[in-house]
Design an enzyme around this catalytic site. Sequence first.
Site, PDB file in Angstrom:
ATOM      1  N   SER A 105     -30.655 -12.868   0.559  1.00  0.00           N
ATOM      2  CA  SER A 105     -30.026 -14.072   1.092  1.00  0.00           C
ATOM      3  C   SER A 105     -29.497 -13.823   2.515  1.00  0.00           C
ATOM      4  O   SER A 105     -30.266 -13.516   3.419  1.00  0.00           O
ATOM      5  CB  SER A 105     -28.918 -14.545   0.144  1.00  0.00           C
ATOM      6  OG  SER A 105     -28.455 -15.838   0.482  1.00  0.00           O
ATOM      7  N   ASP A 159     -36.001 -21.807  -5.581  1.00  0.00           N
ATOM      8  CA  ASP A 159     -34.822 -21.467  -4.783  1.00  0.00           C
ATOM      9  C   ASP A 159     -34.479 -22.637  -3.852  1.00  0.00           C
ATOM     10  O   ASP A 159     -35.342 -23.098  -3.100  1.00  0.00           O
ATOM     11  CB  ASP A 159     -35.125 -20.204  -3.966  1.00  0.00           C
ATOM     12  CG  ASP A 159     -33.941 -19.706  -3.156  1.00  0.00           C
ATOM     13  OD1 ASP A 159     -32.877 -20.352  -3.157  1.00  0.00           O
ATOM     14  OD2 ASP A 159     -34.081 -18.644  -2.515  1.00  0.00           O
ATOM     15  N   HIS A 187     -32.419 -18.780  -6.706  1.00  0.00           N
ATOM     16  CA  HIS A 187     -31.789 -17.916  -5.708  1.00  0.00           C
ATOM     17  C   HIS A 187     -31.159 -16.707  -6.401  1.00  0.00           C
ATOM     18  O   HIS A 187     -29.940 -16.591  -6.532  1.00  0.00           O
ATOM     19  CB  HIS A 187     -30.737 -18.707  -4.935  1.00  0.00           C
ATOM     20  CG  HIS A 187     -30.336 -18.084  -3.632  1.00  0.00           C
ATOM     21  ND1 HIS A 187     -31.205 -17.955  -2.568  1.00  0.00           N
ATOM     22  CD2 HIS A 187     -29.159 -17.530  -3.216  1.00  0.00           C
ATOM     23  CE1 HIS A 187     -30.579 -17.374  -1.561  1.00  0.00           C
ATOM     24  NE2 HIS A 187     -29.345 -17.098  -1.934  1.00  0.00           N
TER      25      HIS A 187
END
Length: 233
Positions: A105, A159, A187
């Site tokens: 991320s 995601d 995610h």
Amino acid sequence: MVHRPRLLCLHGGGASSQIMRIQFSKLESALRKTFQLVFLEGPLDSAPGPGVLPFFKDFGPYSCWVSDDRSLSPEEKRQEETNAIAYIKTFMLQYGPFAGILGFSQGARAAASILLEQQREAFTHDSLFGVFFCGTFPPFIPDAPDISLPTIHVLGLTDPYLRESEVLLEHCTQQSVRRVIKFNGGHHMPTSSDVTQQIADVISMTYRTSQRKRVSGIWKKNVVDSRPSALEI
């Protein structure tokens, strides 16, 4: 003891090195014989990030590489990004060498920034590659060129940040090694053992390829350096 190349791991925003180690436990196990994973804590305090609660509610404090504080001026935001890059580079120089950088991320933004720094003006002799898990965009470097170092992109098909992961992929040149692994998930890290092993295999292959190119480059440089100049008789 057999030396294992190190991989630097950068967690997502609002997580921590401890949380990332738990999230990456399957991958770390798959890579254990080949690599040593090193988990770095982000420099800034943070509220819990996406997907952190409720599972990791007892794993604070949480941290990040850059904040989401919208009250910051552009200059203050840029300073945060500069500080994050300097923080990671200092750690790498002190505890390296590192073969590659893994980022999840926001950590993928940080990892991409380090690859761009290495491209612009190499700060380490390491032959680096990047692995971006559910990566977000952009890197911490304004108007950055495309990344030409080898990269691996792990994309969750559901995601909510998938488009940012795809944009990050688009900013990695196809002239270098650029591999993509997609999984059915959001995610988070892939939970499938098969996908985890596939990621581990691609990381190992990318490392071997980067080392062969590095050795070849050193050999070619030595051949050129050993040739007599026009002034030698």
